[in-house]
Design a protein around this motif. Structure first.
Motif, PDB file in Angstrom:
ATOM      1  N   HIS A  54       0.830  -1.029  -0.044  1.00 17.35           N
ATOM      2  CA  HIS A  54       0.140   0.107  -0.236  1.00 17.35           C
ATOM      3  C   HIS A  54       0.902   1.217   0.074  1.00 17.35           C
ATOM      4  O   HIS A  54       0.658   2.208  -0.675  1.00 17.35           O
ATOM      5  N   VAL A  55       1.643   1.304   0.904  1.00 10.20           N
ATOM      6  CA  VAL A  55       2.953   2.352   1.038  1.00 10.20           C
ATOM      7  C   VAL A  55       3.614   2.640  -0.249  1.00 10.20           C
ATOM      8  O   VAL A  55       3.640   3.831  -0.774  1.00 10.20           O
ATOM      9  N   GLN A  58       1.496   3.607  -3.229  1.00 13.51           N
ATOM     10  CA  GLN A  58       0.980   5.099  -2.885  1.00 13.51           C
ATOM     11  C   GLN A  58       2.307   6.042  -3.513  1.00 13.51           C
ATOM     12  O   GLN A  58       1.905   7.210  -3.982  1.00 13.51           O
ATOM     13  N   ALA A  59       3.422   5.714  -2.921  1.00 15.14           N
ATOM     14  CA  ALA A  59       4.521   6.686  -3.139  1.00 15.14           C
ATOM     15  C   ALA A  59       4.863   6.600  -4.597  1.00 15.14           C
ATOM     16  O   ALA A  59       4.895   7.591  -5.174  1.00 15.14           O
ATOM     17  N   THR A  62       1.988   8.579  -6.426  1.00 10.65           N
ATOM     18  CA  THR A  62       2.123   9.902  -6.075  1.00 10.65           C
ATOM     19  C   THR A  62       3.208  10.337  -7.046  1.00 10.65           C
ATOM     20  O   THR A  62       3.047  11.857  -7.594  1.00 10.65           O
ATOM     21  N   TYR A  65       1.823  11.053 -10.246  1.00  5.00           N
ATOM     22  CA  TYR A  65       0.790  11.968 -10.246  1.00  5.00           C
ATOM     23  C   TYR A  65       1.428  13.441 -10.292  1.00  5.00           C
ATOM     24  O   TYR A  65       1.027  14.242 -10.785  1.00  5.00           O
ATOM     25  N   ARG A  66       2.712  13.353  -9.603  1.00  2.53           N
ATOM     26  CA  ARG A  66       3.399  14.615  -9.493  1.00  2.53           C
ATOM     27  C   ARG A  66       3.964  14.985 -11.087  1.00  2.53           C
ATOM     28  O   ARG A  66       3.680  16.278 -11.410  1.00  2.53           O
TER      29      ARG A  66
ATOM     30  N   GLY B 105       1.528   2.400   8.436  1.00  5.49           N
ATOM     31  CA  GLY B 105       1.219   2.507   7.087  1.00  5.49           C
ATOM     32  C   GLY B 105       0.285   3.470   6.509  1.00  5.49           C
ATOM     33  O   GLY B 105       0.633   4.459   5.671  1.00  5.49           O
ATOM     34  N   ILE B 108       2.356   7.052   6.870  1.00 13.03           N
ATOM     35  CA  ILE B 108       3.249   7.029   5.969  1.00 13.03           C
ATOM     36  C   ILE B 108       2.545   7.530   4.328  1.00 13.03           C
ATOM     37  O   ILE B 108       2.850   8.544   3.699  1.00 13.03           O
ATOM     38  N   SER B 109       1.543   6.734   4.173  1.00 11.12           N
ATOM     39  CA  SER B 109       0.863   6.928   2.629  1.00 11.12           C
ATOM     40  C   SER B 109       0.138   8.351   2.874  1.00 11.12           C
ATOM     41  O   SER B 109       0.105   9.273   1.851  1.00 11.12           O
ATOM     42  N   THR B 112       2.926  11.038   2.460  1.00  7.06           N
ATOM     43  CA  THR B 112       3.194  11.043   0.917  1.00  7.06           C
ATOM     44  C   THR B 112       2.189  11.859   0.069  1.00  7.06           C
ATOM     45  O   THR B 112       2.522  12.568  -0.768  1.00  7.06           O
ATOM     46  N   ARG B 113       0.817  11.451   0.396  1.00 11.95           N
ATOM     47  CA  ARG B 113      -0.256  12.178  -0.250  1.00 11.95           C
ATOM     48  C   ARG B 113      -0.173  13.571  -0.142  1.00 11.95           C
ATOM     49  O   ARG B 113      -0.439  14.323  -0.899  1.00 11.95           O
ATOM     50  N   TYR B 116       2.341  15.714  -1.996  1.00 14.42           N
ATOM     51  CA  TYR B 116       1.770  15.728  -3.308  1.00 14.42           C
ATOM     52  C   TYR B 116       0.730  17.105  -3.305  1.00 14.42           C
ATOM     53  O   TYR B 116       1.238  18.113  -4.090  1.00 14.42           O
ATOM     54  N   ASP B 120       2.991  20.315  -4.636  1.00 10.86           N
ATOM     55  CA  ASP B 120       2.934  20.006  -6.177  1.00 10.86           C
ATOM     56  C   ASP B 120       1.733  20.816  -6.664  1.00 10.86           C
ATOM     57  O   ASP B 120       1.727  21.733  -7.409  1.00 10.86           O
TER      58      ASP B 120
END
Lengths: 216, 608
Positions: A54-55, A58-59, A62, A65-66, B105, B108-109, B112-113, B116, B120
């Motif tokens: 999942h992590v 997601q990274a 992202t 997406y960036r 988890g 961290i997720s 990260t989001r 962005y 960004d």
């Protein structure tokens, strides 16, 4: 061997059977408990895999997406500049034309850093689809579903506990057999009553263990 | 020891079935017994006679066998309970691990989001918006339209750029705290709480299982005593039997108590309400947070974390008494850690309950004697209580700890922990607050006990000022030299004046306009001062504090190069940028020479 001796011997044999049955059930309970521990471990491993996946997904998403955001910005800017060219004074056309080309070139460099397959002409970049596919792909490589393992572990743990619980029933039969073995021979009703009760509890305990072992 | 013949056994009808050899042996045994144990007390015949009526030959042994069977039954029951408790502990332990991994988890997720969404999406939006603004200044309306169109296309990329977190037409930046709370913070907090609850459950069930094991061990001792009782005779066998029965009874009662002892089960709804409260507190909605914590505590009144966090929310609202009550309640509910003692000690201090503050700070320090922040809090409470000498000793301890930590870092080639500078800064800040409170010069950020709770205030006032300066100098010296300040500096710097240059219409400098208050929008202020006995090459540090706390972006380190004496000006400026200005508020400027505080002064930027 007289009748009294035969009774005592029978009671002693029943006591031994109860003891053996108890040992057998305890062994099965231990084996099942170990299996529950193994299932827990497998579940935690899957849980760790799932969170890791999942992590990481997601990274990665992202980052894509960036890049898409930068792509969108420069590509759209290039498109809008190009659209304005027709209505731009002649002395600025060359300058704007160059600006549009620069913008598209920058957009193109960003486009190399995200998968085009998730580009949706109407919705933009489909992040949910990228995450979903990455999840599905990870599921083919490693165990990322902890729930079934945890369910199995819980069932096995309950089974082990109930197996140990049947020892309690066997313990009751132990008391009755011991009582029967020790009672005077003239207390016939009591002796046979105790043996009967002991047998009932022994069968109950053994039967319960069998049912739990087979169907629990 | 030979077996004693029992009168009941002699009366037993089964004796009749014995062989003549056996009878002889019994007879011989009786004779020997009579000779050897003439003075030995006989067992109580009455009780034994009753057993003899029930059991066949050797009724004592039969009785013991029955008792052994009963103890075995009890052991089986306790074994079952132990197995059950162990299984529940294992399950809770597994859940704790599961929730811990999941919470990590989500955090961290989520981070990260957020990275962005903020760095960004929003950054791109701002950039395009600024470009549109610049194009508008230049009168290029076509370019304005282009930038605004692309800017508007960025908005759908992130929920952060949409309502309820952001109003593109409004003057404010997105509400990141609310977005963070909704995106992951509440969920991660709930998972972390479920982890803590599962860990507590594991602990409780494990404790029960261990008690059952102890009880099984006691039953093993009982069985041993019962076994021993049939190998001896006379009063000793009854002693063993009685002891065994006593232990069995105790074990049985203990088992019942263990079985009925409740385990701490945290209500799911209470956890969810707590997580909501944490999310609201993160958004600085303290009243909403308190309401959520109240709902949580309605479900579980002794929920330590909810009490603790509600205390923090009350503290943020300035309700110190309510905060202290919640911290005390949290402590009673089992949340008795260093953070709680730290916060509770601080509440006592702010309310002027200095003895309790000192006691609580000492308790917290006992958990972590290297914690400089706690040393400072203890020293401050001692100072406010009027025990000035004890306060000085405690401040010395704090500074010695700081010096030691820096020395160790230097020796090992590592950087001192960043938190060290933070604690040192707050050590001085709190002393300044106390000083300001006692002099009646309070500010919005002043946190100090009511002046009327402090006696001998004049002496405390002076000590606070001296100690604050000392902490600041030690901090500067440790940060830049790795050692405490050495020797005295003979340089002299006159009090600062703040001003701005005045020019004529031709752009020629005319004079300075001195002022301590500047309007909103000011982007440069000059520090003007006279100096004497300075030496070129001396290290000079400028620190600027905004609303009591240092703004590190305005810090300046330099070597002196303006000669021994004269007048100088030092600009504090954002003039190089056409975007930044001084944030409204009170600014204090400090000048250090060779780590010694030489001068300081204050100016104010007015609100918009």
């Amino acid at each position: 061997m007289n009748q009294n001796d035969r009774f005592s011997t029978s009671a002693a044999i029943l006591l031994a059977i109860v003891a053996l049955l108890g040992a057998l059930i305890a062994w099965r309970a231990a084996v099942v408990a170990t299996a529950a521990g193994d299932a827990d471990f497998a579940g935690l491993n899957a849980n760790l895999n799932a969170e890791q996946t999942h992590v990481l997904n997601q990274a990665i998403m992202t980052e894509h997406y960036r890049r898409y955001t930068a792509y969108l910005r420069h590509n759209e800017l290039g498109n809008l500049i190009a659209a304005d060219l027709a209505s731009t004074p002649v002395d600025r056309v060359e300058q704007l034309d160059q600006a549009a080309i620069r913008s598209w070139e920058i957009a193109a460099t960003h486009q190399d850093f995200f998968p085009n397959r998730y580009l949706d002409p109407t919705e933009g970049y489909d992040t949910a689809r990228e995450l979903g596919e990455a999840w599905a792909e990870a599921g083919q490589q490693k165990d990322i579903e902890p729930a079934p393992h945890f369910t199995e572990a819980d069932q096995l743990r309950a089974k082990s506990t109930w197996l140990v619980g049947t020892l309690t029933i066997l313990g009751v039969s132990l008391v009755f057999f011991t009582l029967a073995e020790g009672l005077k021979s003239n207390l016939m009703m009591l002796r046979y009553g105790a043996v009967a009760l002991g047998l009932i509890f022994m069968l109950l305990g053994g039967g319960a263990a069998l049912v739990i072992g087979l169907f629990g | 020891m030979q077996e004693e013949t029992n009168p009941v056994e002699e009366a037993s009808p089964t004796k009749e079935t014995k062989s003549s050899a056996e009878k002889e042996a019994v007879s011989l045994t009786d004779e020997v017994t009579d000779e050897v144990f003439e003075e030995e007390e006989e067992p109580p015949a009455k009780t034994f006679a009753g057993l003899g009526g029930l059991f066949k030959d050797e009724p004592f042994e039969r009785l013991v066998a029955l008792l052994i069977a009963l103890v075995a039954l009890l052991a089986a029951i306790i074994g079952f309970l132990e197995s059950d408790a162990g299984a529940r502990a294992d399950q809770a332990n597994r859940n704790a691990q599961r929730f811990a991994v999941q919470a990590m988890g989500r955090n961290i997720s989520g981070a990260t989001r957020i990275g962005y969404d903020w760095s960004d999406a929003y950054q791109t939006w701002v950039e395009l918006d600024t470009l549109a603004l610049s194009a508008d200044f230049m009168g290029d309306t076509t370019a304005v339209a282009r930038f605004e169109t692309v800017r508007d296309q960025i908005e759908p990329l992130s929920p952060l750029l949409q309502p309820p977190y952001f109003d593109p037409a409004g003057p404010f930046s997105p509400d990141v705290a609310a977005y963070e709370a909704d995106l992951y913070l509440i969920e991660a907090t709930a998972l972390a709480e479920r982890f803590a609850a599962a860990a507590a459950l594991d602990d409780a069930w494990d404790g029960k299982a261990n008690l059952y094991v102890t009880q099984l061990t006691l039953l093993a001792v009982t069985l041993f005593l019962f076994g021993l009782s049939i190998t001896v005779t006379g009063i000793v066998r009854w002693l063993f039997l009685g002891s065994g029965l006593f232990i069995t009874a105790i074990t049985f009662v203990w088992m019942l108590v263990t079985l009925l002892w409740p385990v701490p089960v945290l209500n799911d709804q209470a956890i969810d309400d707590y997580a909501q409260g944490a999310g609201l507190a993160h958004q600085d909605d303290q009243k909403g947070a308190i309401a959520a914590f109240n709902r949580s505590l309605l479900n579980t009144p002794d929920y330590g974390n909810a009490l603790f966090e509600r205390g923090n929310a009350h503290y943020a609202l300035g309700d110190y008494a309510a905060a202290a009550n919640d911290f005390e309640a949290a402590q009673q509910a089992g949340r008795d850690d260093i953070n709680l003692a730290w916060n509770l000690g601080w509440m006592y201090y702010l309310m002027g309950r200095f003895d309790e503050a000192i006691q609580m700070d000492r308790k917290a320090l006992a958990s972590n004697p290297e914690q400089i922040g706690l040393h400072f809090n203890l020293a401050l409470a001692l100072l406010a209580s009027g025990d000035i000498e004890a306060a000085k000793i405690e401040y010395n301890r704090a500074l010695d700890t700081a010096k030691r930590q820096v020395r160790i870092a230097v020796e090992t080639g590592a950087a001192p922990p960043e938190s060290l500078w933070w604690y040192l800064e707050f050590g001085a800040f709190d002393l300044d607050s106390l000083h300001d409170q006692l002099t009646g010069n309070t500010h919005a950020w002043t946190e100090a006990p009511p002046a009327n709770t402090i006696t001998a205030s004049k002496e405390i006032q002076e000590t606070a000022q001296t100690l604050s300066q000392r902490i600041r100098e030690v901090t500067v010296a440790l940060e830049y030299t790795g050692e405490p300040p050495k020797g005295l500096v003979t340089s002299q710097v006159a009090p600062f004046r703040f001003g701005q240059e005045i020019y004529d219409a031709a752009g020629n400098f005319l004079d300075y306009e001195y002022n301590d208050i500047y309007p909103y929008g000011t982007d440069e202020v000059l520090i003007l001062f006279e100096y004497d006995q300075m030496t070129d090459g001396q290290s000079v540090l400028w620190k600027v504090y905004h609303e009591g706390l240092e703004d590190p972006s305005l810090r300046l380190v330099e070597l002196w190069s303006l000669g021994e004496s004269g007048e100088a000006q030092k600009p504090l400026s954002f003039a190089c940028s056409n975007t930044y200005i001084f944030t409204p508020g009170r600014y204090t400027v400090e000048m250090y020479v060779e780590s010694r505080l030489m001068q300081h002064g204050t100016f104010v930027i007015e609100d918009e």
